[in-house]
Design an enzyme around this catalytic site. Structure first.
Site, PDB file in Angstrom:
ATOM      1  N   HIS A 185      28.134   9.760  36.999  1.00  0.00           N
ATOM      2  CA  HIS A 185      28.634  11.009  36.432  1.00  0.00           C
ATOM      3  C   HIS A 185      30.162  10.978  36.472  1.00  0.00           C
ATOM      4  O   HIS A 185      30.756  10.141  37.143  1.00  0.00           O
ATOM      5  CB  HIS A 185      28.121  12.221  37.226  1.00  0.00           C
ATOM      6  CG  HIS A 185      28.688  12.274  38.620  1.00  0.00           C
ATOM      7  ND1 HIS A 185      28.118  11.578  39.676  1.00  0.00           N
ATOM      8  CD2 HIS A 185      29.783  12.890  39.129  1.00  0.00           C
ATOM      9  CE1 HIS A 185      28.831  11.776  40.769  1.00  0.00           C
ATOM     10  NE2 HIS A 185      29.865  12.570  40.463  1.00  0.00           N
ATOM     11  N   HIS A 236      36.830   9.840  36.192  1.00  0.00           N
ATOM     12  CA  HIS A 236      36.386   8.492  36.573  1.00  0.00           C
ATOM     13  C   HIS A 236      34.892   8.527  36.881  1.00  0.00           C
ATOM     14  O   HIS A 236      34.345   9.567  37.247  1.00  0.00           O
ATOM     15  CB  HIS A 236      37.160   7.976  37.794  1.00  0.00           C
ATOM     16  CG  HIS A 236      36.906   8.787  39.027  1.00  0.00           C
ATOM     17  ND1 HIS A 236      37.523  10.003  39.265  1.00  0.00           N
ATOM     18  CD2 HIS A 236      36.075   8.576  40.082  1.00  0.00           C
ATOM     19  CE1 HIS A 236      37.099  10.489  40.411  1.00  0.00           C
ATOM     20  NE2 HIS A 236      36.215   9.655  40.929  1.00  0.00           N
TER      21      HIS A 236
END
Length: 197
Positions: free
Chosen positions: A46, A131
């Site tokens: 995620h 990220h």
């Protein structure tokens, strides 16, 4: 009084094609660099948009769900093109990310943050660095490394709960919202010109 653990955060949740491509990139980097540590499970991939905290109350959880439903933002293209790492004490996480943050991603982050503040749900103050973590507890940092670009057409965001009570830890999707508008306020009606008679 002990606060009940309830770790919640808004995130981008990749589709199966993106998960497979990120997993391939992670395995190639690990094979090439031999960093130690362990690969993140693709099911947990995620990109965190906004972290609400470790002990979110049931009332704040419900307020967050209601406020998220009012967020309006446009879908956008996100390309994961680089791998690198953060220095976090002795534990070094490796991640994949974009070369440049798309404006649509910045807008989405800001609008979720604004919605939470309006609902009096106070998120954790963290710098937003998009990220996707692919490896944890590496023994060495990863310099910025180009990867085969991974295309991701982002058209939704989710609210996740970290299920720390499960082994291995997993994420529970509490809410899912489509990105189906630009969220720009409508233009004001034109002002009538008042003539002098």
């Amino acid at each position: 009084m002990m606060l009940k653990l309830n770790r919640l955060f808004f995130a981008l949740w990749p589709g199966e094609a993106q998960r497979r491509a990120c997993d391939e990139a992670a395995r190639e980097l690990r094979l090439k660099m031999q960093p130690g540590g362990y690969l993140s499970s693709p099911e947990r991939y995620h990109i965190t948009l906004l972290f609400l905290g470790d002990t979110v109350s049931p009332e704040s959880e419900q307020a967050a769900l209601r406020a998220a439903a009012r967020v309006k933002s446009a879908p956008f293209a996100l390309n994961l093109e680089l791998a690198s790492s953060f220095r976090a004490n002795k534990k070094i996480p490796w991640w994949l990310g974009p070369r440049e943050t798309p404006p649509g991603l910045t807008q989405l982050h800001e609008r979720i943050n604004e919605a939470m503040l309006s609902a009096r749900v106070l998120p954790e103050r963290m710098k937003f660095v998009p990220h996707l973590t692919i490896l944890r507890d590496a023994h060495l940092p990863l310099p910025v490394t180009p990867i085969r670009p991974i295309a991701w057409n982002v058209d939704e965001f989710v609210l996740l709960r970290s299920r720390l009570d499960q082994k291995p830890m997993s994420y529970e999707v509490l809410g899912r919202w489509k990105l189906d508008g630009d969220g720009e306020p409508p233009a004001p009606p034109p002002q009538k010109q008042l003539g002098l008679f």
